[in-house]
Design a protein around this motif. Sequence first.
Motif, short mmCIF file in Angstrom:
data_model
loop_
_atom_site.label_atom_id
_atom_site.label_comp_id
_atom_site.label_asym_id
_atom_site.label_seq_id
_atom_site.Cartn_x
_atom_site.Cartn_y
_atom_site.Cartn_z
N HIS A 374 0.85 -1.14 0.02
CA HIS A 374 0.07 0.04 -0.17
C HIS A 374 0.80 1.18 -0.02
CE1 HIS A 374 -2.65 -3.03 1.45
NE2 HIS A 374 -3.83 -2.16 1.14
N CYS A 375 0.37 2.24 -0.58
CA CYS A 375 1.18 3.47 -0.52
C CYS A 375 1.17 4.19 0.78
CB CYS A 375 0.46 4.57 -1.69
SG CYS A 375 1.33 6.19 -1.58
N PRO A 376 2.23 4.76 1.35
CA PRO A 376 2.13 5.26 2.50
C PRO A 376 1.73 6.61 2.66
CG PRO A 376 4.41 5.10 2.06
CD PRO A 376 3.54 4.51 0.93
N HIS A 377 1.46 7.12 1.40
CA HIS A 377 1.18 8.58 1.40
C HIS A 377 -0.44 8.64 1.09
CE1 HIS A 377 5.31 9.70 0.98
NE2 HIS A 377 5.44 8.79 0.03
N CYS A 378 -0.88 7.82 0.32
CA CYS A 378 -2.27 7.91 -0.27
C CYS A 378 -3.02 6.83 0.35
CB CYS A 378 -2.54 8.26 -1.70
SG CYS A 378 -1.97 7.07 -2.65
N GLY A 379 -2.70 5.82 0.63
CA GLY A 379 -3.10 4.46 1.25
C GLY A 379 -3.83 3.32 -0.12
N PHE A 380 -3.22 3.72 -1.23
CA PHE A 380 -3.91 2.88 -2.24
C PHE A 380 -3.04 1.82 -2.56
CE2 PHE A 380 -3.84 1.90 -7.00
CZ PHE A 380 -5.23 1.96 -7.14
N ASN A 381 -4.08 0.68 -2.58
CA ASN A 381 -3.47 -0.84 -2.66
C ASN A 381 -2.70 -1.00 -4.00
OD1 ASN A 381 -2.90 -3.61 -2.92
ND2 ASN A 381 -5.09 -4.01 -2.69
N GLN A 382 -1.63 -1.28 -4.20
CA GLN A 382 -0.74 -1.47 -5.47
C GLN A 382 -1.05 -2.78 -6.22
OE1 GLN A 382 1.11 1.62 -6.37
NE2 GLN A 382 -0.09 2.01 -4.50
N TYR A 383 -1.71 -3.63 -5.73
CA TYR A 383 -1.67 -5.09 -6.06
C TYR A 383 -3.38 -5.61 -6.26
CZ TYR A 383 3.07 -4.94 -5.54
OH TYR A 383 4.52 -4.62 -5.41
N GLN A 384 -3.51 -6.62 -7.08
CA GLN A 384 -4.99 -7.31 -7.06
C GLN A 384 -4.56 -8.70 -7.41
OE1 GLN A 384 -7.01 -6.29 -10.67
NE2 GLN A 384 -5.24 -6.43 -12.05
N ASN A 385 -5.57 -9.33 -7.30
CA ASN A 385 -5.34 -11.12 -7.37
C ASN A 385 -5.70 -11.24 -9.00
OD1 ASN A 385 -5.04 -11.67 -4.89
ND2 ASN A 385 -6.94 -11.48 -4.26
N CYS A 386 -4.59 -11.94 -9.59
CA CYS A 386 -4.81 -12.72 -10.85
C CYS A 386 -6.02 -13.39 -10.86
CB CYS A 386 -3.51 -13.13 -11.29
SG CYS A 386 -3.54 -14.31 -13.00
N HIS A 387 -6.90 -13.31 -11.84
CA HIS A 387 -8.18 -14.32 -11.77
C HIS A 387 -7.75 -15.75 -12.41
CE1 HIS A 387 -7.78 -12.63 -16.11
NE2 HIS A 387 -8.14 -13.92 -16.30
N ARG A 395 -1.74 -3.59 -10.12
CA ARG A 395 -2.97 -3.39 -10.55
C ARG A 395 -2.75 -2.42 -11.79
NH1 ARG A 395 -7.97 -2.42 -7.60
NH2 ARG A 395 -6.67 -2.94 -5.63
N TYR A 396 -3.74 -2.32 -12.72
CA TYR A 396 -3.69 -1.66 -14.05
C TYR A 396 -2.91 -2.22 -15.13
CZ TYR A 396 -6.24 1.55 -11.13
OH TYR A 396 -7.07 2.38 -10.44
N ALA A 397 -2.10 -3.24 -14.81
CA ALA A 397 -1.11 -3.90 -15.57
C ALA A 397 -1.83 -4.71 -16.58
CB ALA A 397 0.02 -4.82 -14.93
N PRO A 398 -1.49 -4.84 -17.90
CA PRO A 398 -2.28 -5.75 -18.87
C PRO A 398 -2.18 -7.14 -18.61
CG PRO A 398 -0.47 -4.63 -19.96
CD PRO A 398 -0.34 -4.12 -18.44
N PHE A 399 -0.99 -7.57 -18.01
CA PHE A 399 -0.72 -9.13 -17.86
C PHE A 399 -0.21 -9.45 -16.55
CE2 PHE A 399 0.02 -8.12 -22.40
CZ PHE A 399 -0.53 -9.02 -23.08
N CYS A 400 -0.52 -10.50 -15.99
CA CYS A 400 -0.12 -10.91 -14.70
C CYS A 400 1.42 -11.28 -14.69
CB CYS A 400 -0.78 -12.20 -14.38
SG CYS A 400 -0.29 -12.92 -12.83
N ARG A 401 1.91 -10.74 -13.63
CA ARG A 401 3.40 -10.74 -13.55
C ARG A 401 3.97 -12.21 -13.06
NH1 ARG A 401 5.59 -8.19 -7.77
NH2 ARG A 401 4.05 -9.03 -6.40
N VAL A 402 3.17 -13.05 -12.78
CA VAL A 402 3.65 -14.47 -12.29
C VAL A 402 3.07 -15.43 -13.39
CG1 VAL A 402 3.08 -16.20 -10.80
CG2 VAL A 402 3.04 -13.90 -9.80
N CYS A 403 1.99 -15.30 -14.03
CA CYS A 403 1.67 -16.51 -15.18
C CYS A 403 1.61 -15.90 -16.46
CB CYS A 403 0.38 -17.18 -14.65
SG CYS A 403 -1.00 -15.94 -14.77
#
Length: 417
Positions: A374-387, A395-403
């Motif tokens: 999370h951002c310590p300045h605005c609290g925004f969560n930088q990640y999401q779960n890959c479906h 978050r907002y990336a076009p492809f999953c960084r793992v799979c």
Amino acid sequence: MFSFLRRIARIFVRKSTRLSQTPLNTVSLVILIIVDLFVLFNVFGGLDSVSSFPLSPNEEYPCYEDYQTYHGTSNLSPFDRQVNAVTSSLNVLENYNLNPVPNQERRLGSIANLCLDYQTLQQGLNTPEHQDFIDQVKGLENNITIKQGEVSQLQDQYDSTLLEKIAGQDANNSINQSTAEQTKQDIETAQAEISRWKQEIIDTHTALINTEPAVAYLKALGNANTYASLKKGYESADFWYPNLQFLLQLCFLTPLIAIAYGWQSISINRDRGLQTLLSWHLLLIFCVPLVVRLFQFLQFSNLVRWVVDAIVVLVGGLMFIASYLFILVIPLVGFGLIKFLQHFVFNPRVQAKKRIQKQRCLQCNARLQTTDPHCPHCGFNQYQNCHHCHSLTHRYAPFCRVCGEDLGSSAGVGGNG
């Protein structure tokens, strides 16, 4: 749509009132608003200046109004039309001297050749002989006005003496100094004098319009082909003038918007907080006049009106069908504008790539540590779960960084926990 508008409002307020994610103090905010107003007034001043750069239809065709007046007064006799045309031109020459268009050589466009020829003939009317004719007519008209006042008084006196006579009142007790017969004779004498002066005016006007300069002037003014050519040129200039003004205003604003946008992008990439704030304000200030002029163009432009008239003609002149089309088109235009803003201006995916590479917050662009979820300045969560693999990915990336799965429309979904 309402959530989109709320998000735009939040982004607008945050970017306009924060310096490196720190709210501006009141004094700084007031100074910034004063600067904004100063720039805004100067931008509108520049727009007004560039709008006056092309010659207006009346400046390009200064003689069109005279031709229109002459050919449009069909209720007057040819003699009265000619007299009015010559006397009006002489009055204009006496009072204004037909000053040329100011700074014509520095402006876009030129005076029509037909009007230049017309002005030459009009200037030829300005002779001492013609001015003497005008002075004579003015003197006679002044005499007629005075004499008509006297006739009005005599008429009142005549009515009074006539009533006294009918009532059988003694003439020695009358309030009037003359008898009814004498007053009637005075009225007839005055009316005859008025008639003589009116005839003198007609004779003077006849002599005026039969002078050589006046004959040449009236011949040009009465030319129907010349009037038709002027009318066509004037109507064309009147049609394109507001469109040309709007185009020049776009040319004035486009470099300013491009510079502000470029400065804004560079400032964000190089993390220059003050420059980011200033460039954002300039970008807004330059876009406000653009929106105002765009709506003015859509409301008052002859080109837009022509399109509307063409639509009405296509639907057989049925206004209610045209109204259906407008009701359909306007929301489509609004929807297209919203999609454009979402894709190019307020789309977080556009900035996400660079911010992920530089380890910055996807929302506020603050620097992050590699391990910060999370951002310590605005609290925004930088990640999401890959479906697909259910691993944490940006978050907002076009492809999953793992799979490497294409996240598609699922990118950016998930709570800000």
